[in-house]
Design an enzyme around this catalytic site. Sequence first.
Site, PDB file in Angstrom:
ATOM      1  N   HIS A 131      -2.626   1.207   6.965  1.00 31.09           N
ATOM      2  CA  HIS A 131      -2.937   1.039   5.538  1.00 31.09           C
ATOM      3  C   HIS A 131      -3.222   2.410   4.932  1.00 31.09           C
ATOM      4  O   HIS A 131      -3.793   3.293   5.594  1.00 31.09           O
ATOM      5  CB  HIS A 131      -4.146   0.116   5.350  1.00 31.09           C
ATOM      6  CG  HIS A 131      -4.400  -0.245   3.922  1.00 31.09           C
ATOM      7  ND1 HIS A 131      -3.591  -1.094   3.212  1.00 31.09           N
ATOM      8  CD2 HIS A 131      -5.379   0.160   3.054  1.00 31.09           C
ATOM      9  CE1 HIS A 131      -4.051  -1.227   1.978  1.00 31.09           C
ATOM     10  NE2 HIS A 131      -5.142  -0.462   1.858  1.00 31.09           N
ATOM     11  N   HIS A 134      -5.912   1.657  -4.123  1.00 30.46           N
ATOM     12  CA  HIS A 134      -4.890   1.164  -3.190  1.00 30.46           C
ATOM     13  C   HIS A 134      -4.436  -0.232  -3.581  1.00 30.46           C
ATOM     14  O   HIS A 134      -5.050  -0.897  -4.421  1.00 30.46           O
ATOM     15  CB  HIS A 134      -5.433   1.156  -1.763  1.00 30.46           C
ATOM     16  CG  HIS A 134      -6.553   0.185  -1.551  1.00 30.46           C
ATOM     17  ND1 HIS A 134      -6.624  -0.652  -0.453  1.00 30.46           N
ATOM     18  CD2 HIS A 134      -7.671  -0.100  -2.291  1.00 30.46           C
ATOM     19  CE1 HIS A 134      -7.727  -1.385  -0.506  1.00 30.46           C
ATOM     20  NE2 HIS A 134      -8.375  -1.074  -1.609  1.00 30.46           N
ATOM     21  N   CYS A 180       0.808  -1.223   0.000  1.00 31.34           N
ATOM     22  CA  CYS A 180       0.000   0.000   0.000  1.00 31.34           C
ATOM     23  C   CYS A 180       0.841   1.274   0.000  1.00 31.34           C
ATOM     24  O   CYS A 180       0.638   2.182  -0.817  1.00 31.34           O
ATOM     25  CB  CYS A 180      -0.984  -0.004   1.169  1.00 31.34           C
ATOM     26  SG  CYS A 180      -0.222   0.062   2.820  1.00 31.34           S
TER      27      CYS A 180
END
Length: 208
Positions: A147, A159, A95
């Site tokens: 994240h 993402h 990510c």
Amino acid sequence: MSRWLIALLFVGVTAAHAAPSEQRDDDMTQLLVNRGLITQLREARHSMAERTSDFVREARQNVAEKTSDLVVTAMGFLGVPYRFGGNSAETGFDCSGFVRAIYSQTVGKVLPRLAAEQAQATQKIDRDELKPGDLVFFNTMRRAFSHVGIYVGEGKFIHAPRTGASVRVESMQTSYWAHRFDGARRVEGAQGADATAAALTAAAALPQ
């Protein structure tokens, strides 16, 4: 000397002191008009206002183009596999590696490597202030900012999600992401507010 004569003399002296001041103001105004200085001053102010407006408009357009490029570039990596520690389309992305690569390639901004570090290095904004290109963070590993993704507008973000998945667009309104939303951030120099402020500062430094 009668009281009437004294009163007349007093009025005359007062008028004599007041008149020169008023006359000087009128004479100065007339002098400026005759030499065209007032017109020149008005034209200079108008020209300066137009230059400032054009400068700010151009800065905002440049920012809009950069933001659009950033989102378009990110979309170009849809389907690239997730890989922990990955930094490129060839190796795959995690990510934060994905976010870092997009910002580096599009706006030349090198962000920290880890999601939590990216959160610390960027400007905190409210959720209702989100614009395409901003960063959105989530708590997916029982720790803050574990994240990160890039907001693309309309409540969606792009993402690199997890092992076995690939870069994709998802809605922040889904139950999973809505419950884990951890905050939004703006990368300095990559959005309208920063560029407009810089434009105004530069415009103020222009010669009068």
